[in-house]
Enzyme design. Sequence first.
Site, PDB file in Angstrom:
ATOM      1  N   ASP A  59       0.807  -1.209   0.133  1.00  0.00           N
ATOM      2  CA  ASP A  59       0.146   0.071  -0.040  1.00  0.00           C
ATOM      3  C   ASP A  59       0.826   1.260  -0.024  1.00  0.00           C
ATOM      4  O   ASP A  59       2.084   1.237  -0.082  1.00  0.00           O
ATOM      5  CB  ASP A  59      -1.029   0.029   1.392  1.00  0.00           C
ATOM      6  CG  ASP A  59      -2.402   0.525   1.028  1.00  0.00           C
ATOM      7  OD1 ASP A  59      -2.364   1.501   0.012  1.00  0.00           O
ATOM      8  OD2 ASP A  59      -3.282   0.220   1.525  1.00  0.00           O
ATOM      9  N   GLU A  62      -0.841   1.887  -5.397  1.00  0.00           N
ATOM     10  CA  GLU A  62      -0.391   3.310  -4.912  1.00  0.00           C
ATOM     11  C   GLU A  62      -1.554   4.187  -5.563  1.00  0.00           C
ATOM     12  O   GLU A  62      -1.246   5.365  -5.551  1.00  0.00           O
ATOM     13  CB  GLU A  62       0.849   3.305  -6.093  1.00  0.00           C
ATOM     14  CG  GLU A  62       1.672   4.498  -5.842  1.00  0.00           C
ATOM     15  CD  GLU A  62       1.361   5.359  -7.126  1.00  0.00           C
ATOM     16  OE1 GLU A  62       1.951   6.388  -7.083  1.00  0.00           O
ATOM     17  OE2 GLU A  62       0.378   4.990  -7.964  1.00  0.00           O
ATOM     18  N   ASP A 105      -9.627   3.781  -3.854  1.00  0.00           N
ATOM     19  CA  ASP A 105     -10.611   2.593  -3.274  1.00  0.00           C
ATOM     20  C   ASP A 105     -12.046   2.566  -4.004  1.00  0.00           C
ATOM     21  O   ASP A 105     -12.843   3.341  -3.848  1.00  0.00           O
ATOM     22  CB  ASP A 105     -10.550   2.526  -1.695  1.00  0.00           C
ATOM     23  CG  ASP A 105      -9.206   2.251  -1.193  1.00  0.00           C
ATOM     24  OD1 ASP A 105      -8.180   2.152  -1.724  1.00  0.00           O
ATOM     25  OD2 ASP A 105      -9.338   2.097   0.366  1.00  0.00           O
TER      26      ASP A 105
END
Length: 623
Positions: free
Chosen positions: A127, A160, A183
């Site tokens: 992440d 990313e 997201d």
Amino acid sequence: MTTAKTPPMGWNSWNKFGCNVSETLIKATADAMVSSGMRAAGYQYVNIDDCWMSHDRNAAGQLVPDPVKFPDGMKALADYVHGKKLKLGIYSSAGTQTCAGYPASLDHETTDAQSFADWGIDYLKYDNCNNENRPAIERYTAMANALKATGRPIVLSICEWGQNKPWEWGASVGGQLWRTTGDITDSFSSVLGILDQQVGLEKFSGPGAWNDPDMLEVGNGGMTDAEYRAHFSLWALLNAPLLSGNDLRTMSDATKKILMNKDVVAVDQDWGGQQGALVSGNGTTQVWAKPMSDGSVTVALLNRGPVSAMAATTTAAIGLPDTDSYRVKDLWTGKESQTDAMIRAELGVHGVSLLRIWPKSGRTLAPLTTLSVGVDEVVEKDQPFTTLGTVYNDGSTPLIRPSLTLVAPAGWKVQGSATVRTDVVQPHRGWTATWKLVPDGTGGASLDVRVDSRYFTIGGGQQSSEHVTALVAVPPPAGSVQASSLPFISTGNGWGPVERNTSNGENQPGDGLPMSIAGVKYATGIGAHAPSTVRIYLGGKCTSFSAMVGVDDETHGNGSVAFTVVGDNKSLAQSPVQRGNQAAVSLTANVTGVHIIDLQVSDGGDGNTWDHADWAVATLTCS
Ligand code: GLA
């Protein structure tokens, strides 16, 4: 090294379970992956997302699994998962901490990669939180190199969020897939928002190097099955990693049918030289297509809109070679047919038709036909209305003795004959029947108009049935009316639901805060979040609309949006871009004769984070 030759398939804990991860959940998920048939359908990675670690590294500087959540440790868990012929994935961040605030791997790459390898991990989602603004390429290269140095093949999933165009460097630094966006959430507007950001990225993916539009939400409950089918179809067409994000232990049959549709999974896993791409679109419907390695093409016809719509394309437009006949397989119904060139589908709300089309075959199959039903989106209560039914024949052989039958909804009856017949519908032709429906007793707040078609063709009799729903509405009462007091035909909103007389919400949607723009509070209005559309029926009875518009104070000065009033699909008035802390502006529109008004909010050009938009004192004047 692992190359992820085809897009990785598996499961990830985040979308459904967030931080509630544990050894028990992971083992039960691995069990369910086998017993449900998911493993047999191609899913193999069981991936633990954020929150698996303890808050402190050990004395040797290593990450430690939370002893309460993972009492037996990661090695034992990996053994268990491997024992099921599955693979185990884990998560960290290229930052000082994970997004949820646990220790992460920036400057600990060698140690952490070695732990992952020692435990038997097969996949790392890496992440981007708490990255100290250090260059992304350096941070991801460091982990890729550390993983390589362990000698264990571990897939590197670069998470990313698309911030530094990882599609341009993800493969060369050693990643096998990279997120292209922020997201996903369990809503169709999120799916469409992500889809739109994939346009043009098709040239960057290929075996061992995949664009990742984020994990699946299929089965999590926030969308209809039609919406989940569209989500899954498009992800497959994009060669996306297929990481289910639902509870595998309690899947419904509908969810299983989507996730384990072999024909659709095969589209995802097939590399025909390019990931699927947008071919055409008119705003409401879109055509996406992907070449397949056997020379066929898979096409998705998508309806993004809130009412049924027909979408069409041609075999030439989607890149098929010129030939006189094509075989068509509907990958959701399994039905096969034949077309000469046109590809068409009637699509329900947010529906998709996923078709795989092969050149030079299929002459013995029944022609591809499409039954389309035309009803206005809104029908006025107790008023007659007209319905159209059209059957299109796109194949090489005629439809013999066709009939169309209208099944009247409760509260209306067909004037004249419900069944209309003709002799033949020739190839490349359509045939339309028209019915007038008149009020007959009482119906509900919405109606469902069904048309059945019947005809004979190669292989015997054929039948199909299509239905569309319309809303039964009454125009607003005479006088000055608050828009927030009227029924909405439909709404779309960027975060949570559209609210009546309260703002979108500070901590969570629906927390009931009054609308407030630059310190001025408002008691009525519509609280929205870009991108948003609120559709209201006026029935030609109103003359003017006015509102005070601006960004709600709950954004603490953040956010930028523009407000547009649309009448019968024409833009009537638009505000300048409004920013946080800026005073409300008055927006007025002449709505004389307008049947349907859309109150739209779009992002002001800097992404839709914090785009809380108030239509304060939204007022209609009607007669
Ligand atoms: C970020 C990622 C998500 C998820 C969370 C976990 O938001 O993009 O996919 O991993 O972090 O905290």
